[in-house]
Design a protein around this motif. Sequence first.
Motif, PDB file in Angstrom:
ATOM      1  N   VAL A  34      20.409   2.653  19.155  1.00 32.52           N
ATOM      2  CA  VAL A  34      19.260   2.869  18.305  1.00 32.52           C
ATOM      3  C   VAL A  34      18.352   3.953  19.393  1.00 32.52           C
ATOM      4  O   VAL A  34      18.611   4.170  20.377  1.00 32.52           O
ATOM      5  CB  VAL A  34      18.475   1.689  18.086  1.00 32.52           C
ATOM      6  N   SER A  35      17.561   4.585  18.742  1.00 31.62           N
ATOM      7  CA  SER A  35      16.425   5.516  19.093  1.00 31.62           C
ATOM      8  C   SER A  35      15.002   5.007  18.496  1.00 31.62           C
ATOM      9  O   SER A  35      15.013   4.968  17.364  1.00 31.62           O
ATOM     10  CB  SER A  35      16.868   6.897  19.125  1.00 31.62           C
ATOM     11  N   GLY A  36      13.963   4.885  19.293  1.00 36.16           N
ATOM     12  CA  GLY A  36      12.750   4.596  18.650  1.00 36.16           C
ATOM     13  C   GLY A  36      12.474   3.199  18.424  1.00 36.16           C
ATOM     14  O   GLY A  36      12.993   2.437  18.863  1.00 36.16           O
ATOM     15  N   ALA A  37      11.450   3.087  17.583  1.00 39.49           N
ATOM     16  CA  ALA A  37      10.712   1.781  17.304  1.00 39.49           C
ATOM     17  C   ALA A  37      11.891   0.712  16.580  1.00 39.49           C
ATOM     18  O   ALA A  37      11.714  -0.451  16.868  1.00 39.49           O
ATOM     19  CB  ALA A  37       9.443   1.867  16.800  1.00 39.49           C
ATOM     20  N   LEU A  38      12.479   1.293  15.764  1.00 39.05           N
ATOM     21  CA  LEU A  38      13.594   0.512  14.907  1.00 39.05           C
ATOM     22  C   LEU A  38      14.320  -0.396  15.887  1.00 39.05           C
ATOM     23  O   LEU A  38      14.489  -1.736  15.520  1.00 39.05           O
ATOM     24  CB  LEU A  38      14.322   1.360  14.148  1.00 39.05           C
ATOM     25  N   GLY A  39      14.855   0.152  16.849  1.00 42.50           N
ATOM     26  CA  GLY A  39      15.732  -0.777  17.716  1.00 42.50           C
ATOM     27  C   GLY A  39      14.961  -2.121  18.401  1.00 42.50           C
ATOM     28  O   GLY A  39      15.543  -3.092  18.235  1.00 42.50           O
ATOM     29  N   ALA A  40      13.702  -1.986  18.548  1.00 35.89           N
ATOM     30  CA  ALA A  40      12.925  -3.249  18.969  1.00 35.89           C
ATOM     31  C   ALA A  40      12.930  -4.143  17.976  1.00 35.89           C
ATOM     32  O   ALA A  40      13.099  -5.437  18.286  1.00 35.89           O
ATOM     33  CB  ALA A  40      11.561  -2.698  19.330  1.00 35.89           C
TER      34      ALA A  40
ATOM     35  N   GLY B 108       0.810  -1.186  -0.053  1.00 31.54           N
ATOM     36  CA  GLY B 108      -0.126   0.149  -0.117  1.00 31.54           C
ATOM     37  C   GLY B 108       0.873   1.278   0.002  1.00 31.54           C
ATOM     38  O   GLY B 108       2.114   1.238  -0.020  1.00 31.54           O
ATOM     39  N   ASP B 109       0.106   2.519  -0.009  1.00 32.47           N
ATOM     40  CA  ASP B 109       0.942   3.653  -0.194  1.00 32.47           C
ATOM     41  C   ASP B 109       1.691   3.921   1.112  1.00 32.47           C
ATOM     42  O   ASP B 109       2.621   4.632   0.902  1.00 32.47           O
ATOM     43  CB  ASP B 109      -0.140   4.796  -0.597  1.00 32.47           C
ATOM     44  N   LYS B 110       1.210   3.653   2.267  1.00 40.55           N
ATOM     45  CA  LYS B 110       1.591   4.047   3.549  1.00 40.55           C
ATOM     46  C   LYS B 110       2.049   2.759   4.217  1.00 40.55           C
ATOM     47  O   LYS B 110       1.085   2.333   4.935  1.00 40.55           O
ATOM     48  CB  LYS B 110       0.968   5.093   4.186  1.00 40.55           C
ATOM     49  N   PRO B 111       3.282   2.349   4.285  1.00 37.33           N
ATOM     50  CA  PRO B 111       3.638   1.095   4.880  1.00 37.33           C
ATOM     51  C   PRO B 111       3.073   1.255   6.631  1.00 37.33           C
ATOM     52  O   PRO B 111       3.745   2.272   6.991  1.00 37.33           O
ATOM     53  CB  PRO B 111       5.062   0.870   4.553  1.00 37.33           C
ATOM     54  N   ALA B 112       2.415   0.386   6.933  1.00 38.15           N
ATOM     55  CA  ALA B 112       2.328   0.271   8.545  1.00 38.15           C
ATOM     56  C   ALA B 112       3.242   0.214   9.321  1.00 38.15           C
ATOM     57  O   ALA B 112       4.517  -0.497   8.771  1.00 38.15           O
ATOM     58  CB  ALA B 112       1.199  -0.925   8.786  1.00 38.15           C
ATOM     59  N   ALA B 113       3.402   0.666  10.396  1.00 38.25           N
ATOM     60  CA  ALA B 113       4.483   0.547  11.501  1.00 38.25           C
ATOM     61  C   ALA B 113       4.492  -0.988  11.800  1.00 38.25           C
ATOM     62  O   ALA B 113       3.535  -1.628  11.907  1.00 38.25           O
ATOM     63  CB  ALA B 113       4.210   1.315  12.683  1.00 38.25           C
ATOM     64  N   VAL B 114       5.719  -1.510  11.954  1.00 37.39           N
ATOM     65  CA  VAL B 114       5.879  -2.848  12.188  1.00 37.39           C
ATOM     66  C   VAL B 114       6.167  -3.169  13.839  1.00 37.39           C
ATOM     67  O   VAL B 114       7.108  -2.268  14.342  1.00 37.39           O
ATOM     68  CB  VAL B 114       6.984  -3.512  11.361  1.00 37.39           C
ATOM     69  N   SER B 115       5.380  -4.319  14.292  1.00 37.85           N
ATOM     70  CA  SER B 115       5.874  -4.293  15.674  1.00 37.85           C
ATOM     71  C   SER B 115       6.762  -5.675  15.983  1.00 37.85           C
ATOM     72  O   SER B 115       6.544  -6.357  15.068  1.00 37.85           O
ATOM     73  CB  SER B 115       4.591  -4.765  16.472  1.00 37.85           C
ATOM     74  N   PRO B 116       7.735  -5.538  16.780  1.00 31.83           N
ATOM     75  CA  PRO B 116       8.618  -6.774  17.124  1.00 31.83           C
ATOM     76  C   PRO B 116       7.642  -8.112  17.616  1.00 31.83           C
ATOM     77  O   PRO B 116       8.119  -9.078  17.540  1.00 31.83           O
ATOM     78  CB  PRO B 116       9.486  -6.461  18.139  1.00 31.83           C
TER      79      PRO B 116
END
Length: 313
Positions: free
Chosen positions: A265-271, A187-195
Amino acid sequence: MSAVPTIAAIDWGTTRLRVWLLDAGGAVVDERRSDEGLLTAQHKGFATVLDRHLRDMAAPENLPAIVCGMAGARQGWVEAPYVEVPASLGDILGSAVPVPGVGRDIRIVPGLAQRNPRAPDVMRGEETQLAGITKLIGSGSHLVCMPGTHSKWVIAEGGAIQGFGTWPTGEMFSVLSQHSILRHSIGDKPAAVSPDSQVFRDWCQEALFDGDIGARLFSIRAAGLLSGLGQDDAAAALSGLLIGAEVASAIRRFGRREAPVVLVVSGALGALYAEAMRLDGIAVTIANADEAVLAGLVAAARRNGMLAEGMVK
């Protein structure tokens, strides 16, 4: 303001700018963030952008500044020539380049270059984060992971940077999700991914234990057509594949260490990265990237005699 600023610390990225005012002890007096990174400053002028922010923060006109990041690139404010690895963190910080023709003392921390013909590489900005985590990597042998648009994996030995590699994982996610056949799945706006996503974990494990993700990438599209894989799960699958492939590739290249991987890391990417490493049986130590770059800038200011020695408050 609760204290008089002694120096400004600036992290100048490609798209983002962060400015801190610091007191004589290295503690933060004020902070600003904006979207005026390298791409914007090239048009507006680096001095113009920085002077406006400092003026808006009521900083003294002659306040010195220590800068890291893309301001020191060839297309930046003033080129700060790369320091070649292996190099000690102290030597890197001590090679800051002064900016001529400005009304204040401004110095730019250089980046790092790896002139290995089989693995040429460069970094700007991350070297300052590394200098900010010396308590974690100042002795012994360590593998450091610094996720982002262009993720860096670094080998530190006894407080010196021996080598590093870049994996453009964030850029690959952007390109594949927006400019490939996978855009129809995500889709046009990829959803945030959860670990916590089982889809992320499953596809990450595929990449960790197989390593060949070429064919698996198109499977995301096929799964949408044949088994109803939704857009959110398609984004999780792509993220899992790319991060898993990065971790597997970096471990093959640099090997495992007795010490945990230092994840900056900072933010959700680190998880997501922490979960990928957990799936691969790798222990991690988390370091905050924002705190690391600020601590590195303080260390650079002290190394260049712009700030008195002492502990950050």
